[in-house]
Design a protein around this motif. Structure first.
Motif, PDB file in Angstrom:
ATOM      1  N   VAL A 226      -2.391  -7.986  -3.506  1.00  0.00           N
ATOM      2  CA  VAL A 226      -1.011  -8.144  -3.034  1.00  0.00           C
ATOM      3  C   VAL A 226      -0.314  -6.785  -2.952  1.00  0.00           C
ATOM      4  N   ALA A 227      -0.577  -5.912  -3.940  1.00  0.00           N
ATOM      5  CA  ALA A 227       0.015  -4.581  -3.923  1.00  0.00           C
ATOM      6  C   ALA A 227      -0.458  -3.775  -2.717  1.00  0.00           C
ATOM      7  N   LYS A 228      -1.723  -3.900  -2.377  1.00  0.00           N
ATOM      8  CA  LYS A 228      -2.264  -3.213  -1.190  1.00  0.00           C
ATOM      9  C   LYS A 228      -1.522  -3.654   0.071  1.00  0.00           C
ATOM     10  N   ASP A 229      -1.325  -4.957   0.228  1.00  0.00           N
ATOM     11  CA  ASP A 229      -0.625  -5.455   1.413  1.00  0.00           C
ATOM     12  C   ASP A 229       0.802  -4.916   1.468  1.00  0.00           C
ATOM     13  N   ALA A 230       1.492  -4.912   0.320  1.00  0.00           N
ATOM     14  CA  ALA A 230       2.877  -4.436   0.293  1.00  0.00           C
ATOM     15  C   ALA A 230       2.946  -2.945   0.637  1.00  0.00           C
ATOM     16  N   ALA A 231       1.997  -2.165   0.112  1.00  0.00           N
ATOM     17  CA  ALA A 231       2.009  -0.721   0.347  1.00  0.00           C
ATOM     18  C   ALA A 231       1.744  -0.383   1.805  1.00  0.00           C
ATOM     19  N   GLU A 232       0.837  -1.099   2.440  1.00  0.00           N
ATOM     20  CA  GLU A 232       0.463  -0.784   3.814  1.00  0.00           C
ATOM     21  C   GLU A 232       1.460  -1.315   4.836  1.00  0.00           C
ATOM     22  N   ASN A 233       2.230  -2.318   4.472  1.00  0.00           N
ATOM     23  CA  ASN A 233       3.166  -2.922   5.416  1.00  0.00           C
ATOM     24  C   ASN A 233       4.608  -2.461   5.217  1.00  0.00           C
ATOM     25  N   ASN A 234       4.816  -1.511   4.308  1.00  0.00           N
ATOM     26  CA  ASN A 234       6.143  -0.963   4.065  1.00  0.00           C
ATOM     27  C   ASN A 234       6.018   0.557   3.894  1.00  0.00           C
TER      28      ASN A 234
END
Length: 444
Positions: A226-234
């Motif tokens: 989930v952290a990976k998704d948040a980092a790459e999409n923001n």
């Protein structure tokens, strides 16, 4: 760190092919094509092409997303103060539960403690807690309120302690954290412990919080996904992923002959917390990225939902561990799951020994299954085995403890576990029966 070329092919992803390189300019095509929109007045059955989104909206969409993949920037771990050596645990357990008269169960516990290969463990449960709440010891008495209260009092501080270490290792102010992901399988409350963790750390009121509950041994890997998704999409996001569990407070009870899994469970589980700071496009001036998080996947093996379970009840959490079946299940399925995870990157052609490994240990029997089926060389899982020996199975946070050790070894000698390996796998296995897999690439 070694500059030795990897025999494995580089992924087709242009951003991933430049490990931790400075961000480029403009958007990145890896995030997919432009979205479509329906103009006001359109009906679903209208024929003809839809108008494209306004150029400003498409530009904003690209600008909001990072250029490169998420990276592991810092790691921290923490444990409760109560540490009990494994060779003293059975005597301590039967004394505090007032069960010394159950000699046959005590003998079984001592045997289990010797077999699981654990040296010591840390526990939130203390004798003071048991004296204050004797109902915790009797599985016939309702104790869920006392357990949840103990968790609510202790878990945020434990999680914050691990997070504070990660932030110190990162070197930037806590106020620079933009997102907080917290995972736990110990208790539940509203608001979640993420609110208290944010307060303890001094995070901004605008930090974007996500709570993940009851993923057990996949909790740490799931939080990182989930952290990976948040980092790459923001763009510019810095995500603090925390996993904390105090299973002892939820599942501790006196020995019960009606629960045959008791000796094995009490002999291997411990408490702890792990935290990782994740961000894309790391700043060269003040950040030290260790691994790119190139891809993340999850797979659930059909028909295995009841093999590893946990149920809340009046007396706390009861676990069905399916102890004999799990290593067999791993042996039968793990290679196919991992092959599917690495296939898009072309990594399987290099063989499993060309990778480094960050594996949630579970038990030594489970790691034996990994080694046998994947034909791993001796030492490939040495860090996972060491974490299990020194801490036991802390369920969700355990894989972060393994990651922390791998990171420290690489920083100390430039190589560490997986010497010469550019690519690696972070793997967590848990209820479902589910595998979380994150493909890592060492930053140069």
């Amino acid at each position: 760190m070694s500059q030795q070329a990897s025999p494995l092919p580089s992924p087709p992803d242009a951003a991933a092919a430049q490990p931790c390189s400075p961000p480029g300019h403009g958007g990145n095509g890896r995030h997919g094509g432009a979205a479509t929109s329906i103009a006001v007045g359109d009906r679903p059955n209208d024929s003809g092409a839809r108008p494209p989104p306004p150029p400003e909206a498409d530009k904003l969409r690209r600008e909001q997303r990072a250029d490169g993949p998420a990276c592991v920037l810092a790691v921290g771990t923490a444990n409760p103060a109560n540490c009990i050596p494994q060779d003293e645990f059975a005597d301590w357990y039967f004394r505090v539960t007032k069960s010394d008269h159950l000699t046959h169960l005590k003998d079984a516990m001592k045997k289990a403690c010797e077999q699981v290969g654990v040296k010591k463990r840390y526990f939130q449960v203390t004798e003071d807690l048991l004296r204050a709440h004797p109902e915790i010891l009797d599985p016939a008495l309702p104790s869920i309120d006392a357990r949840l209260h103990a968790v609510a009092a202790a878990l945020p501080e434990l999680a914050a302690a691990a997070a504070a270490k990660a932030i110190a290792d990162w070197g930037r102010p806590a106020g620079d954290i933009t997102h907080l992901v917290v995972s736990t399988s110990s208790g539940a409350q509203m608001p979640g412990i993420d609110v208290r963790v944010a307060s303890l750390l001094g995070l901004r009121p605008t930090v974007r919080r996500t709570m993940i509950y009851f993923q057990a041994c996949t909790g740490g890997a799931g939080a990182l996904r989930v952290a990976k998704d948040a980092a790459e999409n923001n763009r510019g996001a810095r995500v603090l992923a925390v996993c904390a569990d105090v299973l002892s407070a939820m599942a501790f009870h006196a020995p019960d002959e009606a629960r045959p899994e008791g000796p094995a469970a009490h002999a291997i589980f411990g408490d702890g917390a792990g935290a990782v700071i994740v961000g894309a496009d790391p700043r060269a001036a003040d950040e030290r990225p260790v691994f790119q998080m190139v891809s993340a996947s999850q797979a659930t093996i059909p028909g295995t939902e009841r093999l590893v379970t946990g149920d809340f009840g009046a007396a706390g959490v009861g676990y069905n561990l399916a102890t004999p079946e799990v290593p067999v299940l791993v042996a039968e399925n793990i290679e196919g799951v991992l092959a599917a995870a690495v296939a898009p990157l072309g990594l399987a052609s290099g063989g499993w020994n060309s990778l480094f490994w960050v594996v949630h240990p579970g038990s030594h029997l489970i790691m034996n299954s990994y080694e046998k089926v994947l034909r791993l060389e001796p030492g490939k899982l040495v860090v996972s085995r060491r974490v299990l020996t020194e801490y036991g199975n802390m369920i969700g946070p355990t894989v972060i403890f393994v990651l922390d050790e791998v990171v420290r070894r690489r920083r100390l000698d430039g190589e560490g576990e997986g010497k010469g390996c550019e690519w690696g796998l972070l793997v967590g296995l848990g209820p479902g029966f589910t595998a979380e897999v994150i493909v890592l690439r060492a930053c140069k």
